[in-house]
Design a protein around this motif. Structure first.
Motif, PDB file in Angstrom:
ATOM      1  N   GLY A 225       0.817  -1.214   0.000  1.00 23.63           N
ATOM      2  CA  GLY A 225       0.000   0.000   0.000  1.00 23.63           C
ATOM      3  C   GLY A 225       0.847   1.258   0.000  1.00 23.63           C
ATOM      4  N   THR A 226       1.956   1.238   0.724  1.00 20.98           N
ATOM      5  CA  THR A 226       2.849   2.395   0.764  1.00 20.98           C
ATOM      6  C   THR A 226       3.479   2.645  -0.605  1.00 20.98           C
ATOM      7  OG1 THR A 226       3.337   1.980   3.082  1.00 20.98           O
ATOM      8  CG2 THR A 226       4.892   3.356   1.889  1.00 20.98           C
ATOM      9  N   VAL A 227       3.959   1.597  -1.237  1.00 22.59           N
ATOM     10  CA  VAL A 227       4.602   1.744  -2.550  1.00 22.59           C
ATOM     11  C   VAL A 227       3.600   2.206  -3.598  1.00 22.59           C
ATOM     12  CG1 VAL A 227       5.707   0.453  -4.417  1.00 22.59           C
ATOM     13  CG2 VAL A 227       6.469   0.149  -2.067  1.00 22.59           C
ATOM     14  N   LEU A 228       2.434   1.589  -3.629  1.00 19.71           N
ATOM     15  CA  LEU A 228       1.428   1.996  -4.615  1.00 19.71           C
ATOM     16  C   LEU A 228       0.946   3.423  -4.371  1.00 19.71           C
ATOM     17  CD1 LEU A 228      -0.723  -1.239  -4.980  1.00 19.71           C
ATOM     18  CD2 LEU A 228       0.933  -0.305  -6.586  1.00 19.71           C
ATOM     19  N   GLY A 229       0.713   3.773  -3.133  1.00 22.35           N
ATOM     20  CA  GLY A 229       0.271   5.122  -2.807  1.00 22.35           C
ATOM     21  C   GLY A 229       1.305   6.167  -3.174  1.00 22.35           C
ATOM     22  N   ALA A 230       2.570   5.896  -2.862  1.00 23.35           N
ATOM     23  CA  ALA A 230       3.637   6.840  -3.202  1.00 23.35           C
ATOM     24  C   ALA A 230       3.786   6.961  -4.712  1.00 23.35           C
ATOM     25  CB  ALA A 230       4.950   6.393  -2.571  1.00 23.35           C
ATOM     26  N   SER A 231       3.651   5.859  -5.432  1.00 23.16           N
ATOM     27  CA  SER A 231       3.767   5.910  -6.893  1.00 23.16           C
ATOM     28  C   SER A 231       2.664   6.763  -7.504  1.00 23.16           C
ATOM     29  CB  SER A 231       3.696   4.505  -7.486  1.00 23.16           C
ATOM     30  OG  SER A 231       4.741   3.714  -7.001  1.00 23.16           O
ATOM     31  N   VAL A 232       1.451   6.565  -7.052  1.00 25.89           N
ATOM     32  CA  VAL A 232       0.324   7.350  -7.580  1.00 25.89           C
ATOM     33  C   VAL A 232       0.495   8.816  -7.219  1.00 25.89           C
ATOM     34  CG1 VAL A 232      -2.164   7.739  -7.354  1.00 25.89           C
ATOM     35  CG2 VAL A 232      -1.288   5.429  -7.641  1.00 25.89           C
ATOM     36  N   LEU A 233       0.856   9.088  -5.988  1.00 25.92           N
ATOM     37  CA  LEU A 233       1.014  10.475  -5.543  1.00 25.92           C
ATOM     38  C   LEU A 233       2.132  11.182  -6.297  1.00 25.92           C
ATOM     39  CD1 LEU A 233       0.068  12.640  -3.537  1.00 25.92           C
ATOM     40  CD2 LEU A 233       1.831  11.802  -1.980  1.00 25.92           C
ATOM     41  N   LEU A 234       3.271  10.533  -6.462  1.00 28.82           N
ATOM     42  CA  LEU A 234       4.380  11.163  -7.182  1.00 28.82           C
ATOM     43  C   LEU A 234       4.073  11.353  -8.653  1.00 28.82           C
ATOM     44  CD1 LEU A 234       7.490   9.507  -5.531  1.00 28.82           C
ATOM     45  CD2 LEU A 234       6.687  11.848  -5.300  1.00 28.82           C
ATOM     46  N   SER A 235       3.356  10.417  -9.257  1.00 23.16           N
ATOM     47  CA  SER A 235       3.013  10.595 -10.668  1.00 23.16           C
ATOM     48  C   SER A 235       2.028  11.747 -10.838  1.00 23.16           C
ATOM     49  CB  SER A 235       2.447   9.311 -11.258  1.00 23.16           C
ATOM     50  OG  SER A 235       1.220   8.984 -10.632  1.00 23.16           O
ATOM     51  N   LEU A 236       1.101  11.902  -9.903  1.00 28.32           N
ATOM     52  CA  LEU A 236       0.180  13.045  -9.972  1.00 28.32           C
ATOM     53  C   LEU A 236       0.905  14.369  -9.768  1.00 28.32           C
ATOM     54  CD1 LEU A 236      -2.945  11.696  -8.048  1.00 28.32           C
ATOM     55  CD2 LEU A 236      -2.741  12.162 -10.493  1.00 28.32           C
ATOM     56  N   VAL A 237       1.863  14.392  -8.850  1.00 28.04           N
ATOM     57  CA  VAL A 237       2.638  15.621  -8.631  1.00 28.04           C
ATOM     58  C   VAL A 237       3.475  15.943  -9.861  1.00 28.04           C
ATOM     59  CG1 VAL A 237       4.544  16.596  -7.271  1.00 28.04           C
ATOM     60  CG2 VAL A 237       2.652  15.459  -6.124  1.00 28.04           C
ATOM     61  N   ALA A 238       4.118  14.944 -10.454  1.00 22.04           N
ATOM     62  CA  ALA A 238       4.916  15.183 -11.665  1.00 22.04           C
ATOM     63  C   ALA A 238       4.034  15.656 -12.811  1.00 22.04           C
ATOM     64  CB  ALA A 238       5.661  13.911 -12.067  1.00 22.04           C
ATOM     65  N   TRP A 239       2.858  15.062 -12.947  1.00 22.77           N
ATOM     66  CA  TRP A 239       1.946  15.495 -14.011  1.00 22.77           C
ATOM     67  C   TRP A 239       1.488  16.939 -13.774  1.00 22.77           C
ATOM     68  CZ3 TRP A 239      -3.178  17.041 -13.740  1.00 22.77           C
ATOM     69  CH2 TRP A 239      -3.794  17.263 -14.962  1.00 22.77           C
ATOM     70  N   ALA A 240       1.152  17.267 -12.533  1.00 19.42           N
ATOM     71  CA  ALA A 240       0.700  18.626 -12.220  1.00 19.42           C
ATOM     72  C   ALA A 240       1.817  19.631 -12.473  1.00 19.42           C
ATOM     73  CB  ALA A 240       0.221  18.704 -10.770  1.00 19.42           C
ATOM     74  N   LEU A 241       3.043  19.269 -12.114  1.00 21.33           N
ATOM     75  CA  LEU A 241       4.160  20.184 -12.368  1.00 21.33           C
ATOM     76  C   LEU A 241       4.455  20.326 -13.855  1.00 21.33           C
ATOM     77  CD1 LEU A 241       6.644  19.299  -9.494  1.00 21.33           C
ATOM     78  CD2 LEU A 241       5.284  21.379  -9.760  1.00 21.33           C
TER      79      LEU A 241
END
Length: 96
Positions: A55-71
């Motif tokens: 859950g930690t790995v999947l959550g971090a992956s989704v969160l970082l991809s959303l942040v990278a996309w937003a940036l």
């Protein structure tokens, strides 16, 4: 004190009976049954750790991809846009 069936029990005896019933109910609970056995406890904690790690790995992956996309959507800002463009170039270079 012996109970003759119809004779009323003392308050202490009633409380003791209720306490025994509660302890029996707690001992029959799944949480207590799992923790009564060392192998079951180890397997339970292993499964819990695996689920937490996944859950930690999947959550971090989704969160970082959303942040990278937003940036990547804010390239029009002078300093942040250049910084994001450089990060995107490095990510694309490492993928290829």
């Amino acid at each position: 004190m012996k109970n003759d069936g119809d004779a009323p029990q003392s308050p202490l005896a009633e409380e003791l009976h209720a306490l025994r019933a509660e302890v029996a109910q707690l001992n029959a609970h799944r949480f207590v049954r799992i923790h009564n056995s060392i192998p079951r406890l180890l397997m339970f904690n292993l499964a819990r750790g695996l689920a937490f790690g996944l859950g930690t790995v999947l959550g971090a992956s989704v969160l970082l991809s959303l942040v990278a996309w937003a940036l990547s959507q804010v390239e029009f800002l002078p300093i942040i846009g250049e910084w994001v463009s450089e990060i995107l170039r490095q990510i694309e270079a490492s993928v290829e």
